[in-house]
Design a protein around this motif. Structure first.
Motif, short mmCIF file in Angstrom:
data_model
loop_
_atom_site.label_atom_id
_atom_site.label_comp_id
_atom_site.label_asym_id
_atom_site.label_seq_id
_atom_site.Cartn_x
_atom_site.Cartn_y
_atom_site.Cartn_z
N THR A 260 2.35 -6.61 33.75
CA THR A 260 1.77 -7.94 33.84
C THR A 260 0.42 -8.00 33.13
OG1 THR A 260 0.75 -7.41 35.97
CG2 THR A 260 2.93 -8.45 36.02
N TYR A 261 -0.01 -9.23 32.83
CA TYR A 261 -1.35 -9.51 32.33
C TYR A 261 -2.09 -10.32 33.40
CZ TYR A 261 0.31 -8.23 27.63
OH TYR A 261 0.81 -7.55 26.55
N ARG A 262 -3.32 -9.93 33.67
CA ARG A 262 -4.06 -10.57 34.76
C ARG A 262 -4.61 -11.95 34.39
NH1 ARG A 262 -7.99 -6.87 32.81
NH2 ARG A 262 -9.97 -7.90 32.28
N ALA A 263 -4.67 -12.23 33.08
CA ALA A 263 -5.17 -13.52 32.61
C ALA A 263 -4.55 -13.82 31.24
CB ALA A 263 -6.70 -13.52 32.52
N VAL A 264 -4.51 -15.10 30.91
CA VAL A 264 -3.88 -15.54 29.66
C VAL A 264 -4.83 -16.51 28.96
CG1 VAL A 264 -1.89 -16.65 28.58
CG2 VAL A 264 -1.60 -15.32 30.69
N ALA A 265 -5.05 -16.30 27.68
CA ALA A 265 -5.88 -17.22 26.90
C ALA A 265 -5.19 -18.57 26.77
CB ALA A 265 -6.16 -16.64 25.52
N GLY A 266 -5.95 -19.62 26.92
CA GLY A 266 -5.39 -20.96 26.83
C GLY A 266 -4.81 -21.27 25.46
N GLY A 267 -3.72 -21.99 25.46
CA GLY A 267 -3.11 -22.41 24.20
C GLY A 267 -2.32 -21.34 23.48
N LEU A 268 -2.05 -20.20 24.15
CA LEU A 268 -1.36 -19.11 23.47
C LEU A 268 0.07 -19.50 23.09
CD1 LEU A 268 -1.29 -16.19 22.49
CD2 LEU A 268 -0.58 -15.50 24.79
N PHE A 269 0.81 -20.11 24.01
CA PHE A 269 2.20 -20.45 23.71
C PHE A 269 2.28 -21.41 22.53
CE2 PHE A 269 5.97 -23.10 24.20
CZ PHE A 269 6.96 -22.15 24.34
N ASP A 270 1.44 -22.44 22.52
CA ASP A 270 1.46 -23.40 21.42
C ASP A 270 1.08 -22.74 20.11
OD1 ASP A 270 2.21 -25.51 23.09
OD2 ASP A 270 0.13 -25.94 23.62
N ALA A 271 0.17 -21.75 20.16
CA ALA A 271 -0.20 -21.03 18.94
C ALA A 271 0.96 -20.19 18.44
CB ALA A 271 -1.42 -20.14 19.21
N VAL A 272 1.74 -19.60 19.36
CA VAL A 272 2.91 -18.82 18.96
C VAL A 272 3.93 -19.72 18.28
CG1 VAL A 272 4.86 -17.46 19.80
CG2 VAL A 272 2.57 -17.06 20.73
N VAL A 273 4.17 -20.89 18.84
CA VAL A 273 5.12 -21.83 18.24
C VAL A 273 4.66 -22.23 16.85
CG1 VAL A 273 6.16 -24.11 18.44
CG2 VAL A 273 5.85 -22.70 20.48
N ARG A 274 3.36 -22.45 16.69
CA ARG A 274 2.82 -22.91 15.41
C ARG A 274 2.82 -21.82 14.36
NH1 ARG A 274 -1.78 -24.05 17.20
NH2 ARG A 274 -2.84 -22.13 16.52
N ASP A 275 2.52 -20.57 14.77
CA ASP A 275 2.29 -19.51 13.79
C ASP A 275 3.42 -18.49 13.69
OD1 ASP A 275 -0.15 -20.68 13.36
OD2 ASP A 275 -1.21 -19.37 14.74
N SER A 276 4.46 -18.62 14.51
CA SER A 276 5.52 -17.61 14.49
C SER A 276 6.36 -17.72 13.23
CB SER A 276 6.41 -17.76 15.72
OG SER A 276 7.04 -19.04 15.72
N GLY A 277 7.13 -16.68 12.99
CA GLY A 277 8.03 -16.71 11.85
C GLY A 277 7.74 -15.64 10.82
N THR A 278 6.53 -15.08 10.83
CA THR A 278 6.21 -14.01 9.90
C THR A 278 5.51 -12.89 10.65
OG1 THR A 278 4.02 -14.86 9.33
CG2 THR A 278 5.88 -15.68 8.05
N ARG A 279 5.61 -11.70 10.13
CA ARG A 279 5.00 -10.55 10.75
C ARG A 279 3.47 -10.57 10.60
NH1 ARG A 279 7.16 -8.66 14.83
NH2 ARG A 279 9.27 -7.94 14.59
N THR A 280 2.97 -11.35 9.67
CA THR A 280 1.52 -11.39 9.45
C THR A 280 0.87 -12.62 10.06
OG1 THR A 280 1.86 -12.46 7.30
CG2 THR A 280 1.76 -10.07 7.32
N ALA A 281 1.58 -13.27 10.99
CA ALA A 281 1.04 -14.48 11.59
C ALA A 281 -0.26 -14.18 12.32
CB ALA A 281 2.07 -15.07 12.56
N ARG A 282 -1.23 -15.05 12.16
CA ARG A 282 -2.51 -14.94 12.86
C ARG A 282 -2.48 -15.95 14.01
NH1 ARG A 282 -6.49 -11.59 10.50
NH2 ARG A 282 -7.70 -12.42 12.24
N VAL A 283 -2.39 -15.45 15.24
CA VAL A 283 -2.33 -16.33 16.40
C VAL A 283 -3.74 -16.69 16.81
CG1 VAL A 283 -1.55 -16.55 18.77
CG2 VAL A 283 -0.15 -15.35 17.13
N ALA A 284 -4.08 -17.95 16.66
CA ALA A 284 -5.42 -18.42 17.01
C ALA A 284 -5.36 -19.16 18.34
CB ALA A 284 -5.96 -19.34 15.92
N VAL A 285 -6.18 -18.74 19.29
CA VAL A 285 -6.22 -19.40 20.59
C VAL A 285 -7.68 -19.74 20.90
CG1 VAL A 285 -4.18 -18.24 21.43
CG2 VAL A 285 -6.39 -17.17 21.78
#
Length: 290
Positions: A260-285
């Motif tokens: 488990t992770y004890r905390a999650v940065a806000g907006g992470l899921f939306d950043a994954v949706v926006r930036d996914s698709g490449t191995r070099t994606a930069r996830v900004a949260v």
């Protein structure tokens, strides 16, 4: 003279054990309203189709027996052009079957729409990300996350938002129902509920590469009090799931043990949706852990 020895009594028992070793409760043992509705569709569809299959089998055997060579009473009528009663039988029964099956599919596809909320109180929100080759579950309202372990309160609806960080996968918990795909750059929605406590098998139902066989997880449906205890425990241990740790999690790995992770940065899921698709994606949260 060769004497054939009978097989030991343990051989059939071992064979039966091997054949049944992979058997476990599945879609025919539902524990939620969605899986229960899908189970009912399977039973109704089977009954409707048997309404044709059984009479056809009986008629085939009956014709073979009646028109056997030794039956002098059977007459072969080789010349006939049209039979209204036969045409009615040939076309009416299949038409009724198609109507019944179509009606069941039409009604059920709306009643069991994955995006349709389940009545009965506020749903728990869970964000799901499929990776190579593991599952990430984020609880945005509770501020924790889990890998390869999904914990939900029994009796409470769960509203999922799902996406993929890499290739297409398929999220499926057979005893809860409704397999649904996860795709990079897209979000799918699924609503489920576990009506009673227990541990239920979850898996990816879409081949996604060399680590696919181990891409499984367990769903723990806990009473409300135990679920709150698990959330409190998750908040006390594990790292913070921010953009940097997510990029580490994005690396290929197989047969990952749950943590488990004890905390999650806000907006992470939306950043994954926006930036996914490449191995070099930069996830900004936003960098704020909840």
């Amino acid at each position: 003279m060769h004497i054939r020895r009978p097989l030991p009594r343990t051989v059939p028992a071992i064979g039966a054990a091997v054949l049944l070793s992979a058997c476990e409760p599945g879609v025919f043992d539902p524990v939620g309203p969605v899986a229960g509705g899908e189970h009912l569709i399977l039973i109704d569809s089977l009954a409707i189709m048997l309404a044709i299959v059984v009479p056809v089998i009986v008629a085939t055997l009956g014709f073979a027996w009646w028109f056997r060579s030794g039956n002098a009473k059977a007459r072969y009528r080789s010349e006939w052009s049209y039979s209204g009663r036969l045409e009615l039988l040939v076309w009416a029964v299949p038409a009724l079957v198609v109507i019944f099956l179509g009606g069941i599919a039409w009604i059920s596809s709306h009643d069991l729409d994955p995006a349709r909320p389940i009545a009965g109180g506020r749903a728990l929100r869970v964000e799901v990300v499929s990776l190579d080759w593991k599952w990430l579950f984020i609880y945005p309202d509770l501020g924790v996350a889990s890998v390869n372990r999904l914990v939900v309160p029994a009796g409470q609806a769960v509203s999922f938002r799902l996406t993929s960080a890499t290739v297409m996968n398929s999220f499926f918990v057979p005893r809860l129902g409704s397999q649904i795909y996860t795709m990079a750059g897209m979000t799918t929605v699924l609503n489920l509920r576990a009506d009673r406590p227990g541990a239920y098998r979850g898996l990816s139902a879409n081949y996604s590469g060399k680590g696919f066989p181990g891409m499984a997880f367990t769903v723990y449906a806990l009473p409300t009090g135990q679920f709150a205890t698990w959330i409190a425990g998750a908040r006390r241990q594990g790292p913070v799931l921010d953009g940097r740790n997510y990029m580490t999690l994005l690396r290929d790995s197989q047969n990952v043990a749950p943590y488990t992770y004890r905390a999650v940065a806000g907006g992470l899921f939306d950043a994954v949706v926006r930036d996914s698709g490449t191995r070099t994606a930069r996830v900004a949260v936003d960098g704020k852990a909840r």
